[in-house]
Design a protein around this motif. Structure first.
Motif, PDB file in Angstrom:
ATOM      1  N   ARG A 154     -72.712 -40.113  45.687  1.00 42.67           N
ATOM      2  CA  ARG A 154     -72.861 -38.976  44.780  1.00 42.67           C
ATOM      3  C   ARG A 154     -72.760 -37.684  45.587  1.00 42.67           C
ATOM      4  NH1 ARG A 154     -74.938 -40.125  39.455  1.00 42.67           N
ATOM      5  NH2 ARG A 154     -75.154 -42.393  39.230  1.00 42.67           N
ATOM      6  N   ILE A 155     -71.902 -36.782  45.102  1.00 44.70           N
ATOM      7  CA  ILE A 155     -71.673 -35.515  45.787  1.00 44.70           C
ATOM      8  C   ILE A 155     -71.636 -34.390  44.756  1.00 44.70           C
ATOM      9  CG2 ILE A 155     -70.414 -36.534  47.718  1.00 44.70           C
ATOM     10  CD1 ILE A 155     -67.806 -35.764  46.307  1.00 44.70           C
ATOM     11  N   PRO A 156     -71.958 -33.162  45.163  1.00 46.81           N
ATOM     12  CA  PRO A 156     -71.872 -32.035  44.222  1.00 46.81           C
ATOM     13  C   PRO A 156     -70.437 -31.529  44.093  1.00 46.81           C
ATOM     14  CG  PRO A 156     -72.746 -31.303  46.325  1.00 46.81           C
ATOM     15  CD  PRO A 156     -72.566 -32.791  46.450  1.00 46.81           C
ATOM     16  N   GLU A 157     -70.070 -31.110  42.885  1.00 46.73           N
ATOM     17  CA  GLU A 157     -68.722 -30.576  42.674  1.00 46.73           C
ATOM     18  C   GLU A 157     -68.578 -29.207  43.324  1.00 46.73           C
ATOM     19  OE1 GLU A 157     -67.634 -29.292  38.809  1.00 46.73           O
ATOM     20  OE2 GLU A 157     -69.612 -28.542  38.298  1.00 46.73           O
ATOM     21  N   GLN A 158     -67.336 -28.824  43.589  1.00 45.32           N
ATOM     22  CA  GLN A 158     -67.008 -27.513  44.157  1.00 45.32           C
ATOM     23  C   GLN A 158     -67.754 -27.240  45.456  1.00 45.32           C
ATOM     24  OE1 GLN A 158     -64.617 -25.657  43.046  1.00 45.32           O
ATOM     25  NE2 GLN A 158     -64.240 -26.725  41.123  1.00 45.32           N
ATOM     26  N   THR A 159     -68.079 -28.312  46.171  1.00 51.15           N
ATOM     27  CA  THR A 159     -68.798 -28.191  47.440  1.00 51.15           C
ATOM     28  C   THR A 159     -68.101 -29.052  48.488  1.00 51.15           C
ATOM     29  OG1 THR A 159     -70.898 -27.890  46.269  1.00 51.15           O
ATOM     30  CG2 THR A 159     -71.021 -28.496  48.598  1.00 51.15           C
ATOM     31  N   PRO A 160     -67.767 -28.496  49.650  1.00 47.04           N
ATOM     32  CA  PRO A 160     -67.151 -29.319  50.698  1.00 47.04           C
ATOM     33  C   PRO A 160     -68.084 -30.445  51.131  1.00 47.04           C
ATOM     34  CG  PRO A 160     -66.945 -26.971  51.192  1.00 47.04           C
ATOM     35  CD  PRO A 160     -67.897 -27.088  50.043  1.00 47.04           C
ATOM     36  N   VAL A 161     -67.498 -31.593  51.396  1.00 48.21           N
ATOM     37  CA  VAL A 161     -68.250 -32.753  51.866  1.00 48.21           C
ATOM     38  C   VAL A 161     -67.633 -33.214  53.180  1.00 48.21           C
ATOM     39  CG1 VAL A 161     -69.002 -35.109  51.369  1.00 48.21           C
ATOM     40  CG2 VAL A 161     -68.795 -33.446  49.510  1.00 48.21           C
ATOM     41  N   HIS A 162     -68.480 -33.377  54.179  1.00 47.04           N
ATOM     42  CA  HIS A 162     -68.034 -33.812  55.498  1.00 47.04           C
ATOM     43  C   HIS A 162     -68.512 -35.245  55.722  1.00 47.04           C
ATOM     44  CE1 HIS A 162     -68.140 -33.177  60.165  1.00 47.04           C
ATOM     45  NE2 HIS A 162     -67.251 -34.075  59.780  1.00 47.04           N
ATOM     46  N   PHE A 163     -67.570 -36.189  55.713  1.00 42.98           N
ATOM     47  CA  PHE A 163     -67.897 -37.587  55.944  1.00 42.98           C
ATOM     48  C   PHE A 163     -67.811 -37.899  57.443  1.00 42.98           C
ATOM     49  CE2 PHE A 163     -66.241 -37.975  51.517  1.00 42.98           C
ATOM     50  CZ  PHE A 163     -67.397 -38.499  50.936  1.00 42.98           C
ATOM     51  N   HIS A 164     -68.862 -38.538  57.975  1.00 42.15           N
ATOM     52  CA  HIS A 164     -68.857 -39.091  59.325  1.00 42.15           C
ATOM     53  C   HIS A 164     -68.785 -40.616  59.136  1.00 42.15           C
ATOM     54  CE1 HIS A 164     -70.533 -35.208  60.918  1.00 42.15           C
ATOM     55  NE2 HIS A 164     -70.971 -35.169  59.667  1.00 42.15           N
TER      56      HIS A 164
END
Length: 346
Positions: A154-164
């Motif tokens: 689950r991630i917030p919309e319009q927000t960059p997500v950095h996957f490690h």
């Protein structure tokens, strides 16, 4: 005829790419700037290649019709050997197309580098998510929120997500087609992926690289939520309340290294199943062994969605370091030998 067959096969491959092997036009239904840019590059490349494919199909059909046995008006030139115009077309057009594709590949590989942050796409602080590929499930750790999930993102919309991203077993590939391209997960190593979801929705995620008998079960749902819903979900998980929108998910306490390793305890290997069959003495034991053989070494459905209200600090690093012990041992031994040699020289 051979050209026609190749052209038809090319169109079949293009159709498969458009559908993403999932029935819907994933390539044309991107939900983030990275996937949209990659889709644009792919479609441009397809259009360029169709400049060769479509004329090849038309000419193959037209030549077959024009030079049929019943057409006595067709030109017959048994001594024909060369045409400068044809040579220019059959060599020049492919060279131009290949040059354009090469430039697109170079530009696209830099523009949509998975390691490149999406600072220009949003002024919000990126959300860090640590991804651990387990056999055969996905574990998502939110280090800042201090929670973890299994087989649900689950991630917030319009927000960059950095996957490690790393792996706790064999090499596999992390892929959410509507958000970005696939990137490999490898034991003892860390890869990175930056994505952003433009809108609220549920996207399909899965392992796109075959990695063993449980490969078909290694998929999950990626939920893009409003910022308020994401914060509420995080607070509910932290409080041990679970998720009201997914009542079937299990809620547990702390995810530490020992718990992470125990996630695979319910899986039987081929050797264990064979041993059960050989050691079966009673009808009941034989029935259990035969059922285990029928079910196979891994479950026939994905690992259930599980939430953890807290996470052991530096769990992600511990998973990577688990596979680095041999390297560190060899490095330490080498340094010890160098120090010994230096002291002997003195």
């Amino acid at each position: 005829m051979r050209q026609t067959i190749l052209a038809v096969l090319s169109l079949s491959v293009i159709s498969a790419l458009l559908s993403g092997c999932g029935g819907d036009l994933v390539l044309l239904n991107s939900k983030g700037p990275v996937a949209a840019g990659q889709s644009g590059l792919m479609m441009t490349a397809i259009y360029l290649m169709l400049l060769v494919v479509i004329p090849s199909i038309i000419m193959a059909l037209w030549f077959g019709w024009k030079y049929r046995a019943s057409n006595k008006d067709a030109d017959y030139k048994p001594t024909w050997a060369h045409s400068t115009a044809i040579e220019i077309v059959v060599w020049g057009v492919p060279i131009i197309i290949i040059a354009i594709l090469a430039w697109m590949a170079w530009w696209g590989s830099h523009q949509y580098d998975p390691y490149k942050p999406l600072d220009a796409e949003s002024d919000k602080k990126p959300v860090d998510v640590q991804v651990i590929a387990e056999p055969f499930k996905w574990v998502f750790v939110y280090p800042e929120q201090k929670i973890a999930t299994v087989n649900e993102l689950r991630i917030p919309e319009q927000t960059p997500v950095h996957f490690h991203i790393t792996s706790d077993f064999t090499m596999t590939s992390f892929f959410i087609p509507q958000l970005a391209g696939q990137i490999y997960a490898m034991a003892g190593m860390q890869t990175h992926l930056h994505v952003l979801a433009n809108e609220v929705g549920i996207f399909r995620g899965f392992a796109s690289n075959y990695n063993g008998f449980g490969f078909s079960q290694m998929h999950f749902k990626a939920h893009s939520l409003t910022e308020a819903d994401f914060k509420k979900w995080v607070s509910d998980i932290q409080a041990g309340k679970g998720n009201e929108n997914n009542t079937s998910a299990e809620q547990k306490g702390t995810l530490d290294f020992a718990t992470l390793q125990s996630l695979r305890d319910g899986e039987r290997s081929h050797h264990q199943i064979e041993a059960m069959l050989m050691d079966a003495r009673t009808p009941k034991q034989k029935e259990i062994a035969e059922e285990a053989e029928r079910m196979g070494p891994y479950p026939t459905k994905p690992y259930p969605v599980t939430y953890y209200s807290s996470v052991e600090p530096d769990l992600f690093k511990k998973v990577i370091n688990k596979y680095m012990s041999n390297y560190h041992g060899a490095q330490g031994s080498s340094q010890a030998n160098m120090q010994h040699a230096a002291s002997a020289g003195e």
